[in-house]
Design a protein around this motif. Sequence first.
Motif, PDB file in Angstrom:
ATOM      1  N   ARG A 241      41.181  38.830  45.523  1.00 29.88           N
ATOM      2  CA  ARG A 241      42.647  38.705  45.365  1.00 29.88           C
ATOM      3  C   ARG A 241      43.060  39.052  43.938  1.00 29.88           C
ATOM      4  NH1 ARG A 241      41.593  34.255  48.605  1.00 29.88           N
ATOM      5  NH2 ARG A 241      41.580  32.816  46.825  1.00 29.88           N
ATOM      6  N   HIS A 242      42.213  38.670  42.984  1.00 31.17           N
ATOM      7  CA  HIS A 242      42.500  38.992  41.583  1.00 31.17           C
ATOM      8  C   HIS A 242      42.500  40.504  41.374  1.00 31.17           C
ATOM      9  CE1 HIS A 242      42.814  38.429  37.310  1.00 31.17           C
ATOM     10  NE2 HIS A 242      41.676  39.069  37.082  1.00 31.17           N
TER      11      HIS A 242
ATOM     12  N   HIS B 190      34.205  27.207  39.271  1.00 31.30           N
ATOM     13  CA  HIS B 190      33.566  28.022  40.299  1.00 31.30           C
ATOM     14  C   HIS B 190      34.623  28.814  41.070  1.00 31.30           C
ATOM     15  CE1 HIS B 190      30.257  25.415  39.293  1.00 31.30           C
ATOM     16  NE2 HIS B 190      29.464  25.978  40.184  1.00 31.30           N
ATOM     17  N   LEU B 191      34.389  30.101  41.224  1.00 28.68           N
ATOM     18  CA  LEU B 191      35.317  30.972  41.934  1.00 28.68           C
ATOM     19  C   LEU B 191      34.618  31.573  43.151  1.00 28.68           C
ATOM     20  CD1 LEU B 191      36.837  32.919  38.886  1.00 28.68           C
ATOM     21  CD2 LEU B 191      37.643  30.777  39.914  1.00 28.68           C
ATOM     22  N   THR B 192      35.378  31.794  44.197  1.00 30.13           N
ATOM     23  CA  THR B 192      34.828  32.415  45.398  1.00 30.13           C
ATOM     24  C   THR B 192      35.009  33.928  45.339  1.00 30.13           C
ATOM     25  OG1 THR B 192      36.917  32.281  46.611  1.00 30.13           O
ATOM     26  CG2 THR B 192      35.442  30.360  46.731  1.00 30.13           C
ATOM     27  N   LEU B 193      34.285  34.616  46.212  1.00 29.79           N
ATOM     28  CA  LEU B 193      34.458  36.059  46.325  1.00 29.79           C
ATOM     29  C   LEU B 193      35.893  36.393  46.702  1.00 29.79           C
ATOM     30  CD1 LEU B 193      33.426  38.970  46.479  1.00 29.79           C
ATOM     31  CD2 LEU B 193      32.723  38.506  48.847  1.00 29.79           C
TER      32      LEU B 193
ATOM     33  N   ILE C 252      32.893  36.278  34.238  1.00 27.24           N
ATOM     34  CA  ILE C 252      31.932  35.520  35.031  1.00 27.24           C
ATOM     35  C   ILE C 252      30.614  35.443  34.268  1.00 27.24           C
ATOM     36  CG2 ILE C 252      30.645  35.424  37.202  1.00 27.24           C
ATOM     37  CD1 ILE C 252      33.687  34.914  37.451  1.00 27.24           C
ATOM     38  N   GLN C 253      30.142  34.216  34.051  1.00 27.39           N
ATOM     39  CA  GLN C 253      28.909  34.012  33.296  1.00 27.39           C
ATOM     40  C   GLN C 253      27.653  34.098  34.165  1.00 27.39           C
ATOM     41  OE1 GLN C 253      28.308  33.444  30.064  1.00 27.39           O
ATOM     42  NE2 GLN C 253      30.378  33.267  29.244  1.00 27.39           N
ATOM     43  N   ARG C 254      27.756  33.588  35.407  1.00 25.92           N
ATOM     44  CA  ARG C 254      26.560  33.562  36.250  1.00 25.92           C
ATOM     45  C   ARG C 254      26.958  33.336  37.706  1.00 25.92           C
ATOM     46  NH1 ARG C 254      27.212  28.555  33.979  1.00 25.92           N
ATOM     47  NH2 ARG C 254      26.997  26.745  35.369  1.00 25.92           N
ATOM     48  N   ARG C 255      25.956  33.438  38.569  1.00 23.44           N
ATOM     49  CA  ARG C 255      26.131  33.182  39.996  1.00 23.44           C
ATOM     50  C   ARG C 255      25.414  31.897  40.379  1.00 23.44           C
ATOM     51  NH1 ARG C 255      26.485  37.984  43.078  1.00 23.44           N
ATOM     52  NH2 ARG C 255      26.250  36.679  44.939  1.00 23.44           N
ATOM     53  N   GLU C 256      26.005  31.141  41.275  1.00 20.25           N
ATOM     54  CA  GLU C 256      25.352  29.990  41.896  1.00 20.25           C
ATOM     55  C   GLU C 256      25.591  30.090  43.388  1.00 20.25           C
ATOM     56  OE1 GLU C 256      26.552  26.257  40.253  1.00 20.25           O
ATOM     57  OE2 GLU C 256      25.798  26.705  38.232  1.00 20.25           O
ATOM     58  N   GLY C 257      24.590  30.638  44.108  1.00 19.12           N
ATOM     59  CA  GLY C 257      24.774  30.875  45.530  1.00 19.12           C
ATOM     60  C   GLY C 257      25.850  31.913  45.746  1.00 19.12           C
ATOM     61  N   ASP C 258      26.876  31.550  46.525  1.00 17.24           N
ATOM     62  CA  ASP C 258      27.975  32.477  46.760  1.00 17.24           C
ATOM     63  C   ASP C 258      29.174  32.186  45.854  1.00 17.24           C
ATOM     64  OD1 ASP C 258      28.753  30.088  47.836  1.00 17.24           O
ATOM     65  OD2 ASP C 258      29.354  30.895  49.793  1.00 17.24           O
ATOM     66  N   GLN C 259      28.945  31.411  44.787  1.00 17.58           N
ATOM     67  CA  GLN C 259      29.999  31.063  43.841  1.00 17.58           C
ATOM     68  C   GLN C 259      29.800  31.825  42.523  1.00 17.58           C
ATOM     69  OE1 GLN C 259      32.552  28.228  44.310  1.00 17.58           O
ATOM     70  NE2 GLN C 259      32.043  29.000  46.350  1.00 17.58           N
ATOM     71  N   TYR C 260      30.914  32.184  41.912  1.00 19.64           N
ATOM     72  CA  TYR C 260      30.906  32.868  40.624  1.00 19.64           C
ATOM     73  C   TYR C 260      31.404  31.869  39.577  1.00 19.64           C
ATOM     74  CZ  TYR C 260      30.554  37.043  43.542  1.00 19.64           C
ATOM     75  OH  TYR C 260      30.151  37.979  44.458  1.00 19.64           O
TER      76      TYR C 260
END
Length: 315
Positions: free
Chosen positions: A120-121, A112-115, A97-105
Amino acid sequence: MSAWISPFRLRKAGILGMNERNVSYIARYNDRRSYPLVDDKLKTKLLAEEFDIKTPRLRQVVRQQHEISHFSDMAVDLEGFAIKPSKGSGGKGITVIQRREGDQYVKASGAHLTLGYLERHLSNILAGLYSLGGTPDVAIVEDLVRPTALLSKFSFQGVPDIRIVVFQGYPVMAMLRLSTRASDGKANLHQGAVGVGLDIGSGHALNAVQFNRQILLHPDTGLPVSDIRIDDWDTMLVMAARCYEATGLGYIGVDLVLDEVEGPLLLELNARPGLAIQMANGKGLLPRLRNIESLKRPHFTPEKRAAYSMTTFGA
């Protein structure tokens, strides 16, 4: 179709083959009881700390499913991080993960990945989806490596890493691995990453290949790979040499990265390093391995072994 090369020509060029590597070097010089130290990334990190070998900072270890719920609390203050299966191989199961954008990774690719996806990963890692033999595993979360600007400009999305083959504590051959679009941002030569042979004496680029073919320019960045020279090269060689004392393994691959803030860091160790490093260097390993085997008086410190390799095997 690639040209067939006779075994005689390969032998004359000093090329180490897989069978000889397995029998004459891995089986002979690597005690199998030490394999867990390098096959398990968590054990490797803890071992490296004992021997004053820097690694990316460890943020969290997830051993049980119920511990996954603590992940979001830990990650809330992190700008970037990497999730890895402790017993994974070949880069499988690693999410960066390079950075956060709000609640997205956000990954390097821009995906964009969710929490929920990351949780799950983590669960899949614990279940052994990426481990050798599918056995239950442990997930580790560590700081994101941010490569130096000099190296990152040569690579496509992924983090460039440096593989050094160490024999009896002597660094004998090295290459830089640069990710490409074809390799999906991963520094894996079999998937299409670029392998750049490095002069042991200076850390300067010697030769480069992709898919076993010599290249002059990175296929995505268009930059000439001959311009590459690794900073802190002496330090990296000493770190690699010190891994011999740490593991007791006589024939290992040491994977390092060059972080813009922390400097050289150990990523992982490999007790069965591949042979593509010879193609990247345009040279065979055998003459260097036999040189070390013939030493009457081995050098007893990592610094002296690194210095010997730089003088003896430098271009």
